[in-house]
Design a protein around this motif. Structure first.
Motif, PDB file in Angstrom:
ATOM      1  N   PHE A 188       0.827  -1.196   0.000  1.00 56.34           N
ATOM      2  CA  PHE A 188       0.000   0.000   0.000  1.00 56.34           C
ATOM      3  C   PHE A 188       0.865   1.250   0.000  1.00 56.34           C
ATOM      4  O   PHE A 188       2.015   1.239   0.444  1.00 56.34           O
ATOM      5  CB  PHE A 188      -0.902   0.017   1.248  1.00 56.34           C
ATOM      6  CG  PHE A 188      -1.922  -1.074   1.291  1.00 56.34           C
ATOM      7  CD1 PHE A 188      -3.239  -0.820   0.926  1.00 56.34           C
ATOM      8  CD2 PHE A 188      -1.579  -2.360   1.690  1.00 56.34           C
ATOM      9  CE1 PHE A 188      -4.193  -1.824   0.963  1.00 56.34           C
ATOM     10  CE2 PHE A 188      -2.527  -3.368   1.736  1.00 56.34           C
ATOM     11  CZ  PHE A 188      -3.838  -3.099   1.367  1.00 56.34           C
ATOM     12  N   ASP A 189       0.272   2.326  -0.466  1.00 56.96           N
ATOM     13  CA  ASP A 189       0.875   3.648  -0.407  1.00 56.96           C
ATOM     14  C   ASP A 189       0.251   4.378   0.788  1.00 56.96           C
ATOM     15  O   ASP A 189      -0.918   4.744   0.754  1.00 56.96           O
ATOM     16  CB  ASP A 189       0.612   4.392  -1.715  1.00 56.96           C
ATOM     17  CG  ASP A 189       1.235   5.765  -1.744  1.00 56.96           C
ATOM     18  OD1 ASP A 189       2.096   6.055  -0.896  1.00 56.96           O
ATOM     19  OD2 ASP A 189       0.873   6.563  -2.633  1.00 56.96           O
ATOM     20  N   GLY A 190       1.006   4.575   1.849  1.00 52.81           N
ATOM     21  CA  GLY A 190       0.465   5.142   3.074  1.00 52.81           C
ATOM     22  C   GLY A 190       0.195   6.629   2.967  1.00 52.81           C
ATOM     23  O   GLY A 190       0.984   7.389   2.429  1.00 52.81           O
ATOM     24  N   LYS A 191      -0.953   7.050   3.501  1.00 52.85           N
ATOM     25  CA  LYS A 191      -1.324   8.459   3.527  1.00 52.85           C
ATOM     26  C   LYS A 191      -1.372   8.998   4.950  1.00 52.85           C
ATOM     27  O   LYS A 191      -1.058  10.150   5.190  1.00 52.85           O
ATOM     28  CB  LYS A 191      -2.694   8.664   2.853  1.00 52.85           C
ATOM     29  CG  LYS A 191      -2.718   8.272   1.378  1.00 52.85           C
ATOM     30  CD  LYS A 191      -1.732   9.095   0.571  1.00 52.85           C
ATOM     31  CE  LYS A 191      -1.753   8.709  -0.897  1.00 52.85           C
ATOM     32  NZ  LYS A 191      -0.715   9.446  -1.666  1.00 52.85           N
ATOM     33  N   LEU A 192      -1.814   8.182   5.879  1.00 47.09           N
ATOM     34  CA  LEU A 192      -1.949   8.595   7.274  1.00 47.09           C
ATOM     35  C   LEU A 192      -1.825   7.392   8.189  1.00 47.09           C
ATOM     36  O   LEU A 192      -2.389   6.339   7.916  1.00 47.09           O
ATOM     37  CB  LEU A 192      -3.316   9.256   7.494  1.00 47.09           C
ATOM     38  CG  LEU A 192      -3.769   9.438   8.942  1.00 47.09           C
ATOM     39  CD1 LEU A 192      -2.921  10.472   9.656  1.00 47.09           C
ATOM     40  CD2 LEU A 192      -5.231   9.836   9.019  1.00 47.09           C
ATOM     41  N   VAL A 193      -1.078   7.563   9.277  1.00 46.64           N
ATOM     42  CA  VAL A 193      -1.008   6.559  10.334  1.00 46.64           C
ATOM     43  C   VAL A 193      -1.398   7.225  11.646  1.00 46.64           C
ATOM     44  O   VAL A 193      -0.897   8.305  11.972  1.00 46.64           O
ATOM     45  CB  VAL A 193       0.405   5.958  10.472  1.00 46.64           C
ATOM     46  CG1 VAL A 193       0.459   4.996  11.667  1.00 46.64           C
ATOM     47  CG2 VAL A 193       0.818   5.228   9.205  1.00 46.64           C
ATOM     48  N   VAL A 194      -2.312   6.594  12.361  1.00 44.83           N
ATOM     49  CA  VAL A 194      -2.612   6.994  13.729  1.00 44.83           C
ATOM     50  C   VAL A 194      -2.102   5.857  14.610  1.00 44.83           C
ATOM     51  O   VAL A 194      -2.542   4.721  14.486  1.00 44.83           O
ATOM     52  CB  VAL A 194      -4.121   7.226  13.945  1.00 44.83           C
ATOM     53  CG1 VAL A 194      -4.376   7.686  15.375  1.00 44.83           C
ATOM     54  CG2 VAL A 194      -4.655   8.252  12.947  1.00 44.83           C
ATOM     55  N   VAL A 195      -1.147   6.180  15.492  1.00 48.04           N
ATOM     56  CA  VAL A 195      -0.446   5.149  16.250  1.00 48.04           C
ATOM     57  C   VAL A 195      -0.790   5.226  17.735  1.00 48.04           C
ATOM     58  O   VAL A 195      -1.058   6.299  18.280  1.00 48.04           O
ATOM     59  CB  VAL A 195       1.089   5.272  16.041  1.00 48.04           C
ATOM     60  CG1 VAL A 195       1.613   6.605  16.565  1.00 48.04           C
ATOM     61  CG2 VAL A 195       1.842   4.104  16.674  1.00 48.04           C
ATOM     62  N   GLU A 196      -0.784   4.064  18.367  1.00 47.44           N
ATOM     63  CA  GLU A 196      -0.992   3.968  19.813  1.00 47.44           C
ATOM     64  C   GLU A 196       0.051   4.782  20.566  1.00 47.44           C
ATOM     65  O   GLU A 196       1.228   4.802  20.192  1.00 47.44           O
ATOM     66  CB  GLU A 196      -0.902   2.494  20.217  1.00 47.44           C
ATOM     67  CG  GLU A 196      -0.979   2.211  21.693  1.00 47.44           C
ATOM     68  CD  GLU A 196      -0.738   0.741  22.000  1.00 47.44           C
ATOM     69  OE1 GLU A 196      -0.573   0.424  23.192  1.00 47.44           O
ATOM     70  OE2 GLU A 196      -0.696  -0.076  21.061  1.00 47.44           O
ATOM     71  N   LYS A 197      -0.367   5.464  21.620  1.00 49.99           N
ATOM     72  CA  LYS A 197       0.561   6.235  22.457  1.00 49.99           C
ATOM     73  C   LYS A 197       0.109   6.166  23.904  1.00 49.99           C
ATOM     74  O   LYS A 197      -1.089   6.303  24.192  1.00 49.99           O
ATOM     75  CB  LYS A 197       0.605   7.690  21.996  1.00 49.99           C
ATOM     76  CG  LYS A 197       1.654   8.558  22.712  1.00 49.99           C
ATOM     77  CD  LYS A 197       1.641   9.960  22.171  1.00 49.99           C
ATOM     78  CE  LYS A 197       2.677  10.855  22.864  1.00 49.99           C
ATOM     79  NZ  LYS A 197       4.041  10.500  22.479  1.00 49.99           N
ATOM     80  N   ASP A 198       1.059   5.912  24.792  1.00 44.05           N
ATOM     81  CA  ASP A 198       0.765   5.837  26.241  1.00 44.05           C
ATOM     82  C   ASP A 198      -0.362   4.863  26.537  1.00 44.05           C
ATOM     83  O   ASP A 198      -1.209   5.106  27.416  1.00 44.05           O
ATOM     84  CB  ASP A 198       0.421   7.222  26.784  1.00 44.05           C
ATOM     85  CG  ASP A 198       1.577   8.209  26.664  1.00 44.05           C
ATOM     86  OD1 ASP A 198       2.742   7.763  26.701  1.00 44.05           O
ATOM     87  OD2 ASP A 198       1.314   9.413  26.503  1.00 44.05           O
ATOM     88  N   GLY A 199      -0.405   3.766  25.760  1.00 41.07           N
ATOM     89  CA  GLY A 199      -1.409   2.740  25.994  1.00 41.07           C
ATOM     90  C   GLY A 199      -2.781   3.012  25.416  1.00 41.07           C
ATOM     91  O   GLY A 199      -3.690   2.205  25.571  1.00 41.07           O
TER      92      GLY A 199
END
Length: 204
Positions: A188-199
């Motif tokens: 895939f061609d990534g446009k946006l990542v929302v990643v886990e933070k502080d659990g």
């Protein structure tokens, strides 16, 4: 680049994954949910909830955000939110999660449309007109161009907002929500990542 511009850029990609997309089927963004396997160079490998592992090409233009948990009480009349919900037997919408947008992103993906967070789920991105306490949480009356909805938000539903993040936070084991355009069946061609933070994992 100022922080609010970085976040606003990410929301452009987020919007692509929400409302109807006018491009060809091959260009249609997908929402990928899963856990990071590795991130090296520009290659982000994610093990999807569906069981397969995909590779996402993260060019420099791809946005990275994290989520921060906030309280249901933080949603006030005038807030701009995105609420994923499912209809109950009586047809009333019950939220599965609520994202409170920063003010700089007001208007993002405005409307009511199908979503993929469970059978018959929908997403409503809209302004909060009223907030009413109910026996099972709070009822939000949401208005958007062309319509309005009332959505019940139970007290145990995740309520989050987006905050800036960096690529250094894309580490193995973190949960992610990715908006990406397919290149092959597994890349895939990534446009946006929302990643886990502080659990706090992205609930979208």
């Amino acid at each position: 680049m100022p922080t609010h511009f970085k976040i606003a850029f990410c929301f452009v990609a987020f919007t692509l994954a929400g409302a109807a997309f006018a491009g060809t089927p091959a260009d249609k963004p997908e929402r990928i949910r899963g856990e990071i396997v590795s991130f090296a160079g520009n290659a982000l490998k994610v093990h999807r909830r569906s069981g397969d592992t995909v590779t996402i090409d993260m060019q420099q233009s791809a946005g990275v955000n994290a989520v921060k948990a906030i309280q249901l009480a933080d949603i006030k009349p005038g807030s701009y939110v995105g609420a994923a919900a499912i209809p109950g037997p009586d047809g009333k919408l019950t939220a599965r999660e609520v994202l409170v947008f920063p003010e700089a992103a007001r208007g993002t993906g405005e409307g009511h449309y199908a979503w993929d967070l469970g059978a018959n789920s929908t997403m409503t991105n809209a302004n909060v007109d009223t907030v009413v306490q109910s026996t099972s949480g709070r009822d939000l009356t949401l208005s958007y161009k062309g319509g309005s909805n009332t959505i019940n938000v139970p007290a145990n539903v995740p309520v989050v907002t987006l905050i800036p993040a960096t690529r250094a936070e894309l580490i193995a084991g973190k949960k992610v929500f990715v908006v990406a355009i397919p290149k092959t069946s597994s890349t895939f061609d990534g446009k946006l990542v929302v990643v886990e933070k502080d659990g706090v994992a992205p609930p979208m």
